[in-house]
Structures are given as C-alpha cells and as structure tokens.
Design a protein around this motif. Sequence first.
Motif, PDB file in Angstrom:
ATOM      1  N   SER A 107       0.934  -1.091  -0.065  1.00 38.19           N
ATOM      2  CA  SER A 107       0.074   0.014  -0.008  1.00 38.19           C
ATOM      3  C   SER A 107       0.858   1.141  -0.058  1.00 38.19           C
ATOM      4  N   GLY A 108       0.051   2.259  -0.517  1.00 37.59           N
ATOM      5  CA  GLY A 108       0.950   3.553  -0.572  1.00 37.59           C
ATOM      6  C   GLY A 108       0.174   4.649  -0.686  1.00 37.59           C
ATOM      7  N   ASP A 109       0.520   6.128  -0.498  1.00 35.71           N
ATOM      8  CA  ASP A 109      -0.058   7.106  -0.592  1.00 35.71           C
ATOM      9  C   ASP A 109       0.412   8.339  -1.401  1.00 35.71           C
ATOM     10  N   LEU A 110      -0.329   8.605  -2.433  1.00 39.68           N
ATOM     11  CA  LEU A 110       0.220   9.852  -3.430  1.00 39.68           C
ATOM     12  C   LEU A 110      -0.189  11.112  -2.560  1.00 39.68           C
ATOM     13  N   GLY A 111      -0.477  11.174  -1.672  1.00 45.76           N
ATOM     14  CA  GLY A 111      -0.352  12.728  -0.937  1.00 45.76           C
ATOM     15  C   GLY A 111      -1.575  13.522  -1.141  1.00 45.76           C
ATOM     16  N   GLU A 112      -2.371  13.243  -1.905  1.00 43.50           N
ATOM     17  CA  GLU A 112      -3.359  14.198  -2.390  1.00 43.50           C
ATOM     18  C   GLU A 112      -4.338  13.397  -2.935  1.00 43.50           C
ATOM     19  N   THR A 113      -5.874  14.160  -2.795  1.00 47.39           N
ATOM     20  CA  THR A 113      -7.065  13.571  -3.689  1.00 47.39           C
ATOM     21  C   THR A 113      -6.772  13.392  -5.098  1.00 47.39           C
ATOM     22  N   LEU A 114      -7.584  12.379  -5.383  1.00 42.60           N
ATOM     23  CA  LEU A 114      -7.506  12.133  -7.042  1.00 42.60           C
ATOM     24  C   LEU A 114      -8.848  12.229  -7.676  1.00 42.60           C
TER      25      LEU A 114
END
Length: 186
Positions: A107-114
């Motif tokens: 799992s990971g996180d791009l750090g902003e809403t998409l």
Amino acid sequence: MSTLTETLSTENVVGSTSIDQELDLESLADDLDSVRFDPENFPGLVYRTTDPKAASLIFRSGKLVCTGASSVDDVERAVGQTFDTLRDLGLEVPDEPDITIQNIVTSGDLGETLNLNAIAIGFGLEHVEYEPEQFPGLVYRPDDQDVVTLLFGSGKLVITGAKNPDDAEKAIESVATRLDELGLLG
C-alpha cells in the motif's frame, strides 16, 4: 519521487513451495499445535507461526502456500520453521525449500486527493476498470508492468501482483509520473 516510495508498506507476501510428497492431513492435524483443519470448508491444513507471523496452507499433495508474511525474508523464515516442524514429526522434507514468491501486496499514498474519472480517461479505458457503483477504486493494469494498481480518491493506492519489492516502487513512481504528465497530480 523518493518521498512516494517512503509511503510504501508491504501488507502481505505470498510464497509457495512443495514438500515433494503426499501428506496425511488428518494425522498432521493431530500432531501439530497452532493448526486448523476443517476439510469441509477448506481442503488444506492451516499452520500458523508467530515469529514471523504467517500462515502456511498445507495441502494433501504436499504443496505449501505461505501467506500473511510482511516480507520475503519472513516468508522464507516461516516456511523454514514449518519444514523444521514437519521434519521433527519424522517427515522427510527438502533441506532447503524452493520458494517461489507469488504475490506481494503493497500500500502507498500519493499524498493528495485524486479525480478518478479524469484518471480513467487519461490512463486509457483499455488499461482501466472503473465502476464506482461496484468498487470505490480505479483498477489500473499497465502494459509495461506485471502489477495491478488500485487507486482511490483519497490518494491511497494498493499494488498487487508484484514478485519482488522493487516492483511496487516502480509502480508507484510510474503512476505518479503518468499522473503528473497528465496534469492530474499536484
């Protein structure tokens, strides 16, 4: 991009091997601690290790699938412990298990809403499954990688199908680069 790879967390590693012989699962279930065997609901025996925490699914055919581990090393240690336990019961098992990593889930996180609608169009409908009424994420299958990436509106993602940990790093960097090129990130 390195900050993106820092958000990656391995959630599950699945590996498989074989004991190279048919097994009497009923007898093994009687002899093993930390085991569950319910042949009416699952055809294998579930043997759990605690350090590392993992489950080995042992089948009558001698096939063994280790799941729930948090690293490739943990799969190797858990399978080694399972083989040692079976050896202690008098079974002849290979000295060194030949383990094939089947799947690494990260799992990971791009750090902003998409904006998943825009991503579905930008990534190309032939590479994307997006049906928000059925599943809240976008499923992305790139041609150039053997992984599947699930993207969520929150910016979180799940990468599955990796065979080694580097595959997840390449996947998140590739997705972020593609989103950036399309003007859909930051």
